[in-house]
Design a protein around this motif. Sequence first.
Motif, mmCIF file in Angstrom:
data_model
loop_
_atom_site.group_PDB
_atom_site.id
_atom_site.type_symbol
_atom_site.label_atom_id
_atom_site.label_comp_id
_atom_site.label_asym_id
_atom_site.label_seq_id
_atom_site.Cartn_x
_atom_site.Cartn_y
_atom_site.Cartn_z
ATOM 1 N N ASN A 86 0.805 -1.226 0.000
ATOM 2 C CA ASN A 86 0.000 0.000 0.000
ATOM 3 C C ASN A 86 0.836 1.273 0.000
ATOM 4 O OD1 ASN A 86 -2.721 -1.260 0.330
ATOM 5 N ND2 ASN A 86 -1.695 -2.086 2.127
ATOM 6 N N SER A 87 2.146 1.130 -0.037
ATOM 7 C CA SER A 87 3.023 2.300 -0.014
ATOM 8 C C SER A 87 2.749 3.215 -1.211
ATOM 9 C CB SER A 87 4.482 1.850 -0.048
ATOM 10 O OG SER A 87 5.332 2.946 -0.250
ATOM 11 N N ARG A 88 2.944 4.488 -0.988
ATOM 12 C CA ARG A 88 2.787 5.458 -2.084
ATOM 13 C C ARG A 88 3.919 5.364 -3.089
ATOM 14 N NH1 ARG A 88 0.932 10.722 1.400
ATOM 15 N NH2 ARG A 88 -1.035 9.815 2.084
ATOM 16 N N ASP A 89 5.101 4.892 -2.638
ATOM 17 C CA ASP A 89 6.255 4.795 -3.530
ATOM 18 C C ASP A 89 7.060 3.541 -3.183
ATOM 19 O OD1 ASP A 89 8.468 5.109 -5.157
ATOM 20 O OD2 ASP A 89 8.704 7.245 -4.725
ATOM 21 N N ILE A 90 6.622 2.420 -3.693
ATOM 22 C CA ILE A 90 7.235 1.128 -3.397
ATOM 23 C C ILE A 90 8.696 1.096 -3.835
ATOM 24 C CG2 ILE A 90 7.195 -1.312 -4.077
ATOM 25 C CD1 ILE A 90 4.119 -1.112 -3.869
ATOM 26 N N ASP A 121 -3.716 -8.803 1.253
ATOM 27 C CA ASP A 121 -5.140 -8.962 1.564
ATOM 28 C C ASP A 121 -5.890 -7.628 1.541
ATOM 29 O OD1 ASP A 121 -3.399 -8.753 4.031
ATOM 30 O OD2 ASP A 121 -5.348 -8.294 4.916
ATOM 31 N N THR A 122 -5.156 -6.533 1.419
ATOM 32 C CA THR A 122 -5.783 -5.213 1.467
ATOM 33 C C THR A 122 -6.228 -4.699 0.094
ATOM 34 O OG1 THR A 122 -3.648 -4.086 1.285
ATOM 35 C CG2 THR A 122 -4.463 -4.574 3.512
ATOM 36 N N MET A 123 -6.002 -5.512 -0.970
ATOM 37 C CA MET A 123 -6.417 -5.062 -2.308
ATOM 38 C C MET A 123 -6.746 -6.255 -3.189
ATOM 39 S SD MET A 123 -2.836 -3.812 -4.098
ATOM 40 C CE MET A 123 -2.677 -2.453 -2.974
ATOM 41 N N GLU A 124 -7.320 -5.956 -4.322
ATOM 42 C CA GLU A 124 -7.667 -6.993 -5.298
ATOM 43 C C GLU A 124 -6.388 -7.617 -5.862
ATOM 44 O OE1 GLU A 124 -10.729 -8.102 -6.185
ATOM 45 O OE2 GLU A 124 -11.549 -6.760 -4.648
ATOM 46 N N GLU A 125 -6.473 -8.911 -6.167
ATOM 47 C CA GLU A 125 -5.321 -9.641 -6.688
ATOM 48 C C GLU A 125 -4.784 -9.026 -7.987
ATOM 49 O OE1 GLU A 125 -4.076 -14.147 -8.090
ATOM 50 O OE2 GLU A 125 -6.038 -13.803 -7.193
ATOM 51 N N SER A 126 -5.680 -8.579 -8.860
ATOM 52 C CA SER A 126 -5.234 -7.996 -10.132
ATOM 53 C C SER A 126 -4.388 -6.741 -9.884
ATOM 54 C CB SER A 126 -6.423 -7.668 -11.031
ATOM 55 O OG SER A 126 -7.288 -6.737 -10.397
ATOM 56 N N GLN A 127 -4.764 -5.946 -8.907
ATOM 57 C CA GLN A 127 -4.016 -4.732 -8.586
ATOM 58 C C GLN A 127 -2.651 -5.085 -7.990
ATOM 59 O OE1 GLN A 127 -4.633 -1.738 -9.486
ATOM 60 N NE2 GLN A 127 -3.047 -0.680 -8.357
ATOM 61 N N SER A 128 -2.604 -6.072 -7.097
ATOM 62 C CA SER A 128 -1.329 -6.446 -6.488
ATOM 63 C C SER A 128 -0.376 -7.012 -7.530
ATOM 64 C CB SER A 128 -1.529 -7.431 -5.325
ATOM 65 O OG SER A 128 -2.084 -8.639 -5.749
ATOM 66 N N LYS A 129 -0.903 -7.745 -8.510
ATOM 67 C CA LYS A 129 -0.047 -8.283 -9.576
ATOM 68 C C LYS A 129 0.525 -7.169 -10.450
ATOM 69 C CE LYS A 129 -1.798 -12.959 -9.803
ATOM 70 N NZ LYS A 129 -2.382 -14.020 -10.617
ATOM 71 N N LYS A 130 -0.265 -6.133 -10.707
ATOM 72 C CA LYS A 130 0.232 -4.984 -11.480
ATOM 73 C C LYS A 130 1.367 -4.292 -10.726
ATOM 74 C CE LYS A 130 -4.104 -3.820 -13.784
ATOM 75 N NZ LYS A 130 -5.206 -2.854 -13.854
ATOM 76 N N ILE A 131 1.183 -4.110 -9.434
ATOM 77 C CA ILE A 131 2.210 -3.449 -8.609
ATOM 78 C C ILE A 131 3.486 -4.279 -8.596
ATOM 79 C CG2 ILE A 131 2.789 -2.761 -6.243
ATOM 80 C CD1 ILE A 131 -0.239 -2.019 -5.941
ATOM 81 N N ALA A 132 3.351 -5.587 -8.445
ATOM 82 C CA ALA A 132 4.521 -6.474 -8.429
ATOM 83 C C ALA A 132 5.246 -6.449 -9.774
ATOM 84 C CB ALA A 132 4.103 -7.889 -8.075
ATOM 85 N N LEU A 144 7.635 -11.642 -4.717
ATOM 86 C CA LEU A 144 6.586 -12.477 -4.136
ATOM 87 C C LEU A 144 5.527 -11.566 -3.528
ATOM 88 C CD1 LEU A 144 8.666 -15.247 -2.323
ATOM 89 C CD2 LEU A 144 7.554 -15.364 -4.553
ATOM 90 N N ILE A 145 4.293 -12.022 -3.566
ATOM 91 C CA ILE A 145 3.172 -11.284 -2.989
ATOM 92 C C ILE A 145 2.603 -12.150 -1.875
ATOM 93 C CG2 ILE A 145 0.923 -10.249 -3.415
ATOM 94 C CD1 ILE A 145 1.736 -10.112 -6.418
#
Length: 163
Positions: A86-90, A121-132, A144-145
């Motif tokens: 959830n960081s603003r700048d990973i 667990d704090t966001m949709e899987e599709s969004q977490s995959k985009k971030i990764a 890894l997520i």
Amino acid sequence: IGLIGLPNAGKSTLLSRISRARPKIAAYPFTTLEPNLGVVKIDSQELIVADIPGLIEGSSRGKGLGDKFLRHVERTKVLVHLIDINSRDINSDYKIIRDELNNWNPLLLQKKEIVVLSKADTMEESQSKKIAAKLKAEIGKDILIISAVSGEGIEELLRSFSD
């Protein structure tokens, strides 16, 4: 195995999920003031995992208690670098920790590093995959997520300890 990252990246929650350790967990920075250790069993192997208190920019120069914590990082063989998804700048969060490791002892950058986006667990899987995928493109490492709360990705993370 050392769990490293900024304060509130999910290190203590992960340790409590994968071991019998019961570190203090709270929703504010610097809850962990001393490293916590836990034993993790993977198949027939037992590994010691250290929850290293959160590092911040300037830790290598003694800001906060970072220089004390960085001594513990030197004793690890594998670094599990947790970053709050959830960081603003990973990318910046990743770079801060890597810079502090380098400033303390450049040899730390040669240790095996497992990069983990936590709190999935704090966001949709599709969004977490985009971030990764974006972070992987920027740093050139597999990502890894996980969610220590739901258990998502924990088995894969544990298997990566011994790869």
